[in-house]
Design an enzyme around this catalytic site. Structure first.
Site, PDB file in Angstrom:
ATOM      1  N   TYR A   1     -13.617   6.165  -7.957  1.00 42.55           N
ATOM      2  CA  TYR A   1     -12.671   5.763  -6.916  1.00 42.55           C
ATOM      3  C   TYR A   1     -12.360   6.948  -5.989  1.00 42.55           C
ATOM      4  CZ  TYR A   1      -8.412   5.316  -4.441  1.00 42.55           C
ATOM      5  OH  TYR A   1      -7.510   5.378  -3.428  1.00 42.55           O
TER       6      TYR A   1
ATOM      7  N   GLY B   1       4.231  14.146 -14.050  1.00 43.96           N
ATOM      8  CA  GLY B   1       3.607  13.779 -15.326  1.00 43.96           C
ATOM      9  C   GLY B   1       2.089  13.876 -15.289  1.00 43.96           C
TER      10      GLY B   1
ATOM     11  N   GLU C   1      -4.853  11.828  -3.116  1.00 47.04           N
ATOM     12  CA  GLU C   1      -5.451  10.808  -3.985  1.00 47.04           C
ATOM     13  C   GLU C   1      -5.170  11.110  -5.456  1.00 47.04           C
ATOM     14  OE1 GLU C   1      -6.620   7.953  -3.392  1.00 47.04           O
ATOM     15  OE2 GLU C   1      -6.799   8.065  -1.219  1.00 47.04           O
TER      16      GLU C   1
ATOM     17  N   ASP D   1      -9.772   0.576  -6.205  1.00 46.11           N
ATOM     18  CA  ASP D   1      -8.639   0.787  -7.108  1.00 46.11           C
ATOM     19  C   ASP D   1      -8.034  -0.570  -7.470  1.00 46.11           C
ATOM     20  OD1 ASP D   1      -7.298  -0.034  -4.855  1.00 46.11           O
ATOM     21  OD2 ASP D   1      -5.897   1.643  -4.795  1.00 46.11           O
TER      22      ASP D   1
ATOM     23  N   CYS E   1      -1.851 -12.592   6.710  1.00 42.66           N
ATOM     24  CA  CYS E   1      -3.062 -11.879   6.276  1.00 42.66           C
ATOM     25  C   CYS E   1      -4.207 -12.008   7.292  1.00 42.66           C
ATOM     26  CB  CYS E   1      -3.519 -12.425   4.929  1.00 42.66           C
ATOM     27  SG  CYS E   1      -4.989 -11.579   4.310  1.00 42.66           S
TER      28      CYS E   1
ATOM     29  N   CYS F   1      -1.034  -8.683   0.302  1.00 42.03           N
ATOM     30  CA  CYS F   1      -1.610  -9.391  -0.850  1.00 42.03           C
ATOM     31  C   CYS F   1      -0.983  -8.791  -2.115  1.00 42.03           C
ATOM     32  CB  CYS F   1      -3.133  -9.216  -0.835  1.00 42.03           C
ATOM     33  SG  CYS F   1      -3.973 -10.397  -1.891  1.00 42.03           S
TER      34      CYS F   1
ATOM     35  N   ARG G   1      -2.486  11.001   6.091  1.00 45.33           N
ATOM     36  CA  ARG G   1      -3.209  10.198   7.083  1.00 45.33           C
ATOM     37  C   ARG G   1      -3.148  10.863   8.448  1.00 45.33           C
ATOM     38  NH1 ARG G   1      -1.397   4.008   5.476  1.00 45.33           N
ATOM     39  NH2 ARG G   1      -2.794   3.831   3.692  1.00 45.33           N
TER      40      ARG G   1
ATOM     41  N   THR H   1       1.372   7.664  -9.405  1.00 45.22           N
ATOM     42  CA  THR H   1       2.693   7.853  -8.799  1.00 45.22           C
ATOM     43  C   THR H   1       2.816   7.000  -7.536  1.00 45.22           C
ATOM     44  OG1 THR H   1       2.550  10.139  -9.561  1.00 45.22           O
ATOM     45  CG2 THR H   1       4.290   9.659  -7.992  1.00 45.22           C
TER      46      THR H   1
HETATM   47 FE1  SF4 Z   1      -4.434 -12.223  -0.392  1.00 47.07          FE
HETATM   48 FE2  SF4 Z   1      -4.925 -12.640   2.164  1.00 47.07          FE
HETATM   49 FE3  SF4 Z   1      -6.111 -14.169   0.361  1.00 47.07          FE
HETATM   50 FE4  SF4 Z   1      -3.521 -14.450   0.782  1.00 47.07          FE
HETATM   51  S1  SF4 Z   1      -5.136 -14.839   2.254  1.00 47.07           S
HETATM   52  S2  SF4 Z   1      -4.515 -14.298  -1.210  1.00 47.07           S
HETATM   53  S3  SF4 Z   1      -2.904 -12.355   1.235  1.00 47.07           S
HETATM   54  S4  SF4 Z   1      -6.388 -11.956   0.648  1.00 47.07           S
END
Ligand code: SF4
Length: 347
Positions: A121, A82, A38, A139, A204, A193, A26, A44
């Site tokens: 992806y 692997g 990636e 992903d 969130c 999440c 990054r 991994t």
């Molecule tokens: Fe996931 Fe955010 Fe929804 Fe909670 S609010 S389920 S952390 S996306």
């Protein structure tokens, strides 16, 4: 009333820009570094991949270096990660980039898809993160976050459902900051999440957009069908020592661990005849501990034998290797129980 999901990009990008964890790919997101990272991260964990990434970049800092690397160097750099077909494809793709794209990774999603080992992806991740192109990169993390945001209980293992989610994400990826958007959903999936756990909805940035925010039900999403049970193979692994050297076998190019050097092994039912077929004769045999290795479709349950032996006529796919030479061979991690024994005073 929830806000529309089509408007998540601004809060997500802004959250990501404040919360992104620092990783070497990054800090310097050149196309080559993003690509290698990636591929490494496909099977991994990030923490496990970090030292491999640094070593890989020090040894092969450019696409040209990767394209020209001897196979043994390449496999040694990947030893422990692997799924060696990943690094083989990486090299094939690098050779294609040198031949067909003037040594520069192409910036178009469709062209990236033509390179070996690059699927939808990875093409989306490279196009958006390294080139800022508007492409989705879906992903497992993204599938989970999207299933929760939209309260979607359809099976994410089904290709048509993945396709639908990819199309939805593609319609939301912003023109500006496409890479931050994609990395933002993945980062959210890894740190907030969470999989197999109650998500941290109160932290969130998408709480106001999420259909299951704060509900216990969030934990049950996404829905996945159980993968098929793996086949179990019972194998006998031999450490054959002849004149202070160990016998290695090269696997056929096609199939599991294709072309890798390994400790000779057979299905346990054929263990008694194996040595004479390989061209050696046992002088003394000691039993070694059992080992186990899980591949994606098969599990090896291994028993081991240490055999002091005499050489008869070795078959061409076998080689005798001294302790010093052994360090240059990348033995697959499947044999770890026995390669650890080899490091002891066996030779
Ligand atoms: Fe996931 Fe955010 Fe929804 Fe909670 S609010 S389920 S952390 S996306």
């Amino acid at each position: 009333m929830k806000k529309p999901i089509t408007e998540i990009s601004a809060p997500l990008v802004s959250w990501y820009q404040q919360h992104e964890r620092s990783f070497p790919w990054r800090e310097d997101p050149s196309p080559y570094r993003v690509w290698v990272s990636e591929i490494m991260l496909q099977q991994t964990r990030i923490e496990a991949a970090l030292p491999y990434f640094e070593r890989f970049m020090q040894t092969l800092p450019t696409v040209a270096d990767l394209a020209a690397a001897p196979e043994d160097v390449l496999l040694k750099l990947w030893e422990g990660l692997g799924y060696y077909s990943r690094v083989r494809n990486l090299q094939k793709a690098a050779q294609m980039v040198m031949r067909d794209f003037g040594g520069e990774l192409p910036d178009k999603y469709e062209q990236l898809l033509t390179l070996p080992g690059i699927g939808e992806y990875t093409a989306g991740a490279i196009a958006s993160i390294a080139f800022g192109k508007r492409a989705a990169a879906v992903d497992g993390n993204v599938l989970r976050v999207m299933a929760r945001l939209t309260d979607d209980a359809t099976d994410v293992m089904q290709p048509q459902n993945r396709k639908r989610v990819t199309a939805l994400v593609q319609s939301i990826v912003p023109e500006q900051h496409a890479g931050d958007f994609n990395q933002g959903i993945m980062e959210l999936g890894e740190t907030v999440c969470l999989p197999n756990a109650q998500p941290r909805c109160s932290e969130c940035p998408l709480f106001d957009y999420c259909a299951v925010a704060g509900l216990e039900r969030a934990r049950d999403l996404p829905t996945r069908t159980k993968p098929k049970q793996r086949r179990v193979e019972h194998r006998t692994v031999f450490i054959v020592v002849i004149d202070d050297k160990v016998l290695l076998h090269r696997r056929p190019q096609k199939g599991l661990l294709g072309g890798m050097w390994e400790l000779p092994n057979v299905e346990s039912d054929h263990a008694e005849d194996a040595l004479s077929q390989w061209g050696v004769e046992a002088v003394d045999t000691t039993l070694l501990p059992n080992g186990k290795h899980v591949f994606s479709h098969v599990e090896w349950h291994m028993e081991g034998r240490l055999v002091k032996a005499k050489r008869l006529t070795l078959q061409p796919e076998f080689q005798l290797v001294s302790k010093e030479e052994l360090a240059g061979y990348a033995l697959p991690t499947a044999f770890r129980t026995y390669s650890d024994i080899l490091k002891e005073d066996v030779l």
